[in-house]
Design an enzyme around this catalytic site. Structure first.
Site, PDB file in Angstrom:
ATOM      1  N   SER A  83      40.390  11.325  10.647  1.00 44.89           N
ATOM      2  CA  SER A  83      39.463  12.635  11.340  1.00 44.89           C
ATOM      3  C   SER A  83      40.274  12.759  12.953  1.00 44.89           C
ATOM      4  O   SER A  83      39.424  13.615  13.711  1.00 44.89           O
ATOM      5  CB  SER A  83      38.174  12.727  11.594  1.00 44.89           C
ATOM      6  OG  SER A  83      37.475  13.827  11.920  1.00 44.89           O
ATOM      7  N   THR A 185      35.702  11.442  15.138  1.00 42.66           N
ATOM      8  CA  THR A 185      36.358  11.798  16.550  1.00 42.66           C
ATOM      9  C   THR A 185      36.334  10.603  17.549  1.00 42.66           C
ATOM     10  O   THR A 185      35.447   9.783  17.452  1.00 42.66           O
ATOM     11  CB  THR A 185      35.286  12.853  17.056  1.00 42.66           C
ATOM     12  OG1 THR A 185      35.339  13.938  16.196  1.00 42.66           O
ATOM     13  CG2 THR A 185      35.478  13.011  18.548  1.00 42.66           C
ATOM     14  N   THR A 203      40.140  15.011  18.132  1.00 40.39           N
ATOM     15  CA  THR A 203      39.428  15.428  16.798  1.00 40.39           C
ATOM     16  C   THR A 203      40.303  16.197  15.978  1.00 40.39           C
ATOM     17  O   THR A 203      40.801  17.005  16.413  1.00 40.39           O
ATOM     18  CB  THR A 203      38.042  15.468  16.822  1.00 40.39           C
ATOM     19  OG1 THR A 203      37.435  15.379  15.481  1.00 40.39           O
ATOM     20  CG2 THR A 203      37.868  16.973  17.204  1.00 40.39           C
ATOM     21  N   ARG A 213      37.496  27.392  12.894  1.00 35.75           N
ATOM     22  CA  ARG A 213      35.858  26.981  13.843  1.00 35.75           C
ATOM     23  C   ARG A 213      36.586  25.659  14.447  1.00 35.75           C
ATOM     24  O   ARG A 213      37.392  24.838  14.335  1.00 35.75           O
ATOM     25  CB  ARG A 213      35.584  26.014  12.278  1.00 35.75           C
ATOM     26  CG  ARG A 213      34.256  25.181  13.030  1.00 35.75           C
ATOM     27  CD  ARG A 213      34.346  23.866  13.144  1.00 35.75           C
ATOM     28  NE  ARG A 213      33.260  23.033  13.537  1.00 35.75           N
ATOM     29  CZ  ARG A 213      33.261  21.940  13.912  1.00 35.75           C
ATOM     30  NH1 ARG A 213      34.299  21.094  14.418  1.00 35.75           N
ATOM     31  NH2 ARG A 213      31.946  21.120  14.210  1.00 35.75           N
ATOM     32  N   GLY A 237      29.901  13.587  16.315  1.00 33.73           N
ATOM     33  CA  GLY A 237      28.913  13.965  15.325  1.00 33.73           C
ATOM     34  C   GLY A 237      29.119  15.625  14.932  1.00 33.73           C
ATOM     35  O   GLY A 237      30.233  16.272  15.342  1.00 33.73           O
TER      36      GLY A 237
HETATM   37  C1  SD4 Z   1      33.440  18.286  15.671  1.00 34.11           C
HETATM   38  N1  SD4 Z   1      32.317  16.416  17.105  1.00 34.11           N
HETATM   39  O1  SD4 Z   1      34.236  18.751  15.299  1.00 34.11           O
HETATM   40  C2  SD4 Z   1      33.155  16.730  16.062  1.00 34.11           C
HETATM   41  C3  SD4 Z   1      33.367  15.814  14.945  1.00 34.11           C
HETATM   42  C4  SD4 Z   1      33.039  14.487  15.340  1.00 34.11           C
HETATM   43  O2  SD4 Z   1      32.916  12.349  14.719  1.00 34.11           O
HETATM   44  O3  SD4 Z   1      32.604  14.150  16.452  1.00 34.11           O
HETATM   45  N2  SD4 Z   1      33.267  13.621  14.381  1.00 34.11           N
HETATM   46  O4  SD4 Z   1      32.173  18.754  15.559  1.00 34.11           O
END
Ligand code: SD4
Length: 325
Positions: A83, A185, A203, A213, A237
């Site tokens: 990710s 991330t 990320t 998005r 998150g």
């Molecule tokens: C997002 N906050 O694209 C990021 C994803 C993420 O741990 O944090 N993953 O929404």
């Protein structure tokens, strides 16, 4: 799990040491804190490898900005981390699109969103900060800028991520699994030996997201915020929920009002819960913060978020964040 037990043991061990070395300020900062700097913190367990790289810069007396950039380049280049950067899971159209930002002690900041074909998105964000009058470039414009600045163009979709995407296509259900599909991330915040703060966040965003998005990670104030007078915060998150409360700016402002880093992260998480009590049970959001005194803390919605700390005496340890649920 073994690592969890180890990190819990370390948590107990090091909170005792930490209390001795860093007499923490009370709620309104009455006690005097002994600053242990430099220090670097980052989200999730792969933050350990990233911190180790950042520490090379910090321990040599380097700038926090250089440290966080060097640190986040580690997971960006790691094809096994699905990710961040190379190897990130693609969107539902099979395209790997990266979001990243960076911010320094002067309040300078740069950001890229929906960037394709360039692995080191945070370094591109730094170039946006340093070489343009803008803060944010997106999509084709961000790619063009990266290529003009000699970043190599490469396919970021690894065979493993392509296979996972094809498997996903068989059902094409969009239900990110807490702490699994959306948990990689990297947000990194640091204070250098001069007491200056910087941060970076990078990320590939939520797996199988709609094309175009953009999450919280490249949004200054949402996925990252640094105020050199007060502190720094980063998040991980479900980005939509972090954007709704402008999470990291909120955390820094709460620290300005006297909350400790952990309290500030907790207050931000509780604001999400209050606004969306039902939804908050099924999603993950975590915040990580550091203040100018060298105190740090985290808080998240669901159990399972951890973060890595490298300073003295805590040499690159993983800690489990406290959680609301
Ligand atoms: C997002 N906050 O694209 C990021 C994803 C993420 O741990 O944090 N993953 O929404």
């Amino acid at each position: 799990m073994d690592t969890k037990q180890t990190s819990r043991r370390n948590l107990l061990k090091y909170s005792a040491i930490g209390a001795a070395v860093l007499p923490l300020t009370n709620l309104f900062g009455k006690a005097k804190a002994k600053v242990e700097k430099p220090i670097v913190l980052s989200t999730w367990n792969f933050g350990v490898a990233a911190n180790a790289e950042a520490w090379k810069v910090l321990s040599a007396g380097g700038r926090a900005l250089d440290a966080v950039e060097a640190g986040v380049r580690v997971p960006e280049a790691d094809g096994k981390n699905n990710s961040v950067g190379y190897g990130g899971l693609p969107d539902r159209d099979g395209r790997v699109t990266l979001d990243a930002c960076i911010m320094d002690e002067f309040g300078n900041c740069g950001s890229v969103a929906s960037l394709e074909y360039v692995m080191h998105a945070a370094s591109v964000a730094r170039k946006v900060m340093e070489k343009t009058p803008h803060v944010m470039l997106v999509g084709d414009g961000a790619l063009q800028f990266a290529l003009d600045n000699d970043f190599p163009k490469q396919n970021l979709l690894t065979p493993e991520s392509e296979k996972a995407w094809k498997q996903w296509l068989t059902t094409a259900q969009y239900k990110p699994i807490i702490n699994v599909e959306n948990h990689d991330t990297i947000g990194m915040i640091a204070m250098d030996a001069n007491g200056n703060l910087s941060g970076a966040c990078t990320t590939s965003g939520l797996a199988y997201k709609m094309h175009g998005r953009v999450g919280d990670s490249p949004i200054i104030g949402a996925g990252l915020y640094v105020d050199n007078e007060i502190g720094a915060a980063t998040s991980t998150g479900l980005g939509e929920e972090v954007i709704r409360i402008v999470g990291c700016h909120l955390v820094v402002e709460l620290m300005r009002q006297g909350q400790t880093p952990e309290q500030a992260c907790r207050t931000a998480v509780e604001r999400i819960v209050k606004k969306q009590p039902q939804k908050s049970k099924d999603i993950q959001v975590g915040f990580l913060a550091l203040n100018k005194q060298g105190e740090y803390g985290a808080f998240c919605l669901q159990k399972g978020f951890n973060y890595a700390v490298y300073s003295n005496p805590v040499k690159n340890q993983l800690f489990d964040s406290k959680s609301h649920y």
